[in-house]
Design an enzyme around this catalytic site. Sequence first.
Site, PDB file in Angstrom:
ATOM      1  N   ASN A 178       0.876  -1.182   0.000  1.00  0.00           N
ATOM      2  CA  ASN A 178       0.000   0.000   0.000  1.00  0.00           C
ATOM      3  C   ASN A 178       0.909   1.227   0.000  1.00  0.00           C
ATOM      4  OD1 ASN A 178      -1.769   2.062   0.459  1.00  0.00           O
ATOM      5  ND2 ASN A 178      -2.382   1.397   2.520  1.00  0.00           N
TER       6      ASN A 178
ATOM      7  N   SER B 143       3.872  -2.144  10.284  1.00  0.00           N
ATOM      8  CA  SER B 143       5.327  -2.257  10.452  1.00  0.00           C
ATOM      9  C   SER B 143       5.860  -3.637  10.080  1.00  0.00           C
ATOM     10  CB  SER B 143       5.740  -1.865  11.885  1.00  0.00           C
ATOM     11  OG  SER B 143       5.388  -0.512  12.129  1.00  0.00           O
TER      12      SER B 143
ATOM     13  N   GLU C  73      -6.480   4.912   8.160  1.00  0.00           N
ATOM     14  CA  GLU C  73      -6.243   6.336   7.877  1.00  0.00           C
ATOM     15  C   GLU C  73      -7.502   6.982   7.309  1.00  0.00           C
ATOM     16  OE1 GLU C  73      -2.713   5.683   5.575  1.00  0.00           O
ATOM     17  OE2 GLU C  73      -1.700   5.045   7.416  1.00  0.00           O
TER      18      GLU C  73
ATOM     19  N   GLU D  81      -4.978  -4.674  10.756  1.00  0.00           N
ATOM     20  CA  GLU D  81      -3.924  -3.672  10.906  1.00  0.00           C
ATOM     21  C   GLU D  81      -4.132  -2.925  12.232  1.00  0.00           C
ATOM     22  OE1 GLU D  81      -2.279  -2.583   6.708  1.00  0.00           O
ATOM     23  OE2 GLU D  81      -3.778  -1.111   7.306  1.00  0.00           O
TER      24      GLU D  81
ATOM     25  N   LYS E 144       0.197   4.245  -0.287  1.00  0.00           N
ATOM     26  CA  LYS E 144      -0.418   5.454   0.306  1.00  0.00           C
ATOM     27  C   LYS E 144      -0.180   6.648  -0.622  1.00  0.00           C
ATOM     28  CE  LYS E 144      -0.054   3.214   4.762  1.00  0.00           C
ATOM     29  NZ  LYS E 144       0.121   3.307   6.203  1.00  0.00           N
TER      30      LYS E 144
ATOM     31  N   GLY F 186       3.050   2.357  10.681  1.00  0.00           N
ATOM     32  CA  GLY F 186       4.028   3.428  10.492  1.00  0.00           C
ATOM     33  C   GLY F 186       4.806   3.778  11.748  1.00  0.00           C
TER      34      GLY F 186
ATOM     35  N   HIS G  36      -9.335   1.462   5.248  1.00  0.00           N
ATOM     36  CA  HIS G  36      -8.031   1.648   5.893  1.00  0.00           C
ATOM     37  C   HIS G  36      -8.204   2.583   7.098  1.00  0.00           C
ATOM     38  CE1 HIS G  36      -3.878   2.690   6.639  1.00  0.00           C
ATOM     39  NE2 HIS G  36      -3.570   1.594   5.982  1.00  0.00           N
TER      40      HIS G  36
END
Length: 257
Positions: free
Chosen positions: A12, A214, A100, A169, A14, A175, A98
Amino acid sequence: MNPSRRPLICGNWKMNHGGPSGVELAMAVARLAKAYPRVDLAVAPPFTALAACAHECEAANVAVAAQDLHPGASGAFTGEVSGPMLRDAGCTWVIVGHSERRQRFGDTDAWVAEKAAAALSHGLSPIVCVGEKLAEREAGTTLTVVKVQVDAVVDVLAGATQPVAIAYEPVWAIGTGKNATPADAEEVHAAIRGWLHDRSPGLAARTRILYGGSLKGDNAPGLLGCANVDGGLIGGASLDAVAFGAIAQAAQAIAAG
Ligand code: 13P
């Protein structure tokens, strides 16, 4: 991993590599792909690079995923991209829900389910993301939180005739360099498998449950080695073909037994 499911390793990207550098990265991933014949590889570039990356990936059997879609087919939705457009651009997968997007763009469970249903109706396979925040993990509510997110899409996924995936996730691992331990990931993955099984044994058997957060070459053997982890959704380490390849290599080694 389970030998009945081919591992899926999806990068991904992003909001990175949306132009010529994305095409270069896609070419590099396509070059790597033949070293991992037991692994399904996919890349998820920004919308602007989808068609160009799909062109580079097609011959190498690397799938292209979009990072989101609008549930409608067309219409007055400024700035949005629909399932048929993603198909035209060469996508076969699309990420929905996701964290985010859930956190920063207001995607609710209901909206994520609508997107997953729209993806399927337009011939795209959804990767539905779920996962708890740090405070929820610390409060011991991880499984409760993730179950609500899975329950929202389970009927949609049960009706699918094409491949589907769920990505677990944990938000605190995205991240941050702090991955879940294999034991923590396996606990959640096994629970998700169980909820899918409650809805339909066939759904549980065919759904690939990916780990994201990660994931890197050095922690991939442990995480991908878990019985209910069927691959990975990778952010940071997917931005470099060598780092991404190291994760694919771990999946290949496990799948080869
Ligand atoms: P990182 O691999 O950078 O933690 O990102 C994970 C992720 O969000 C993939 O969708």
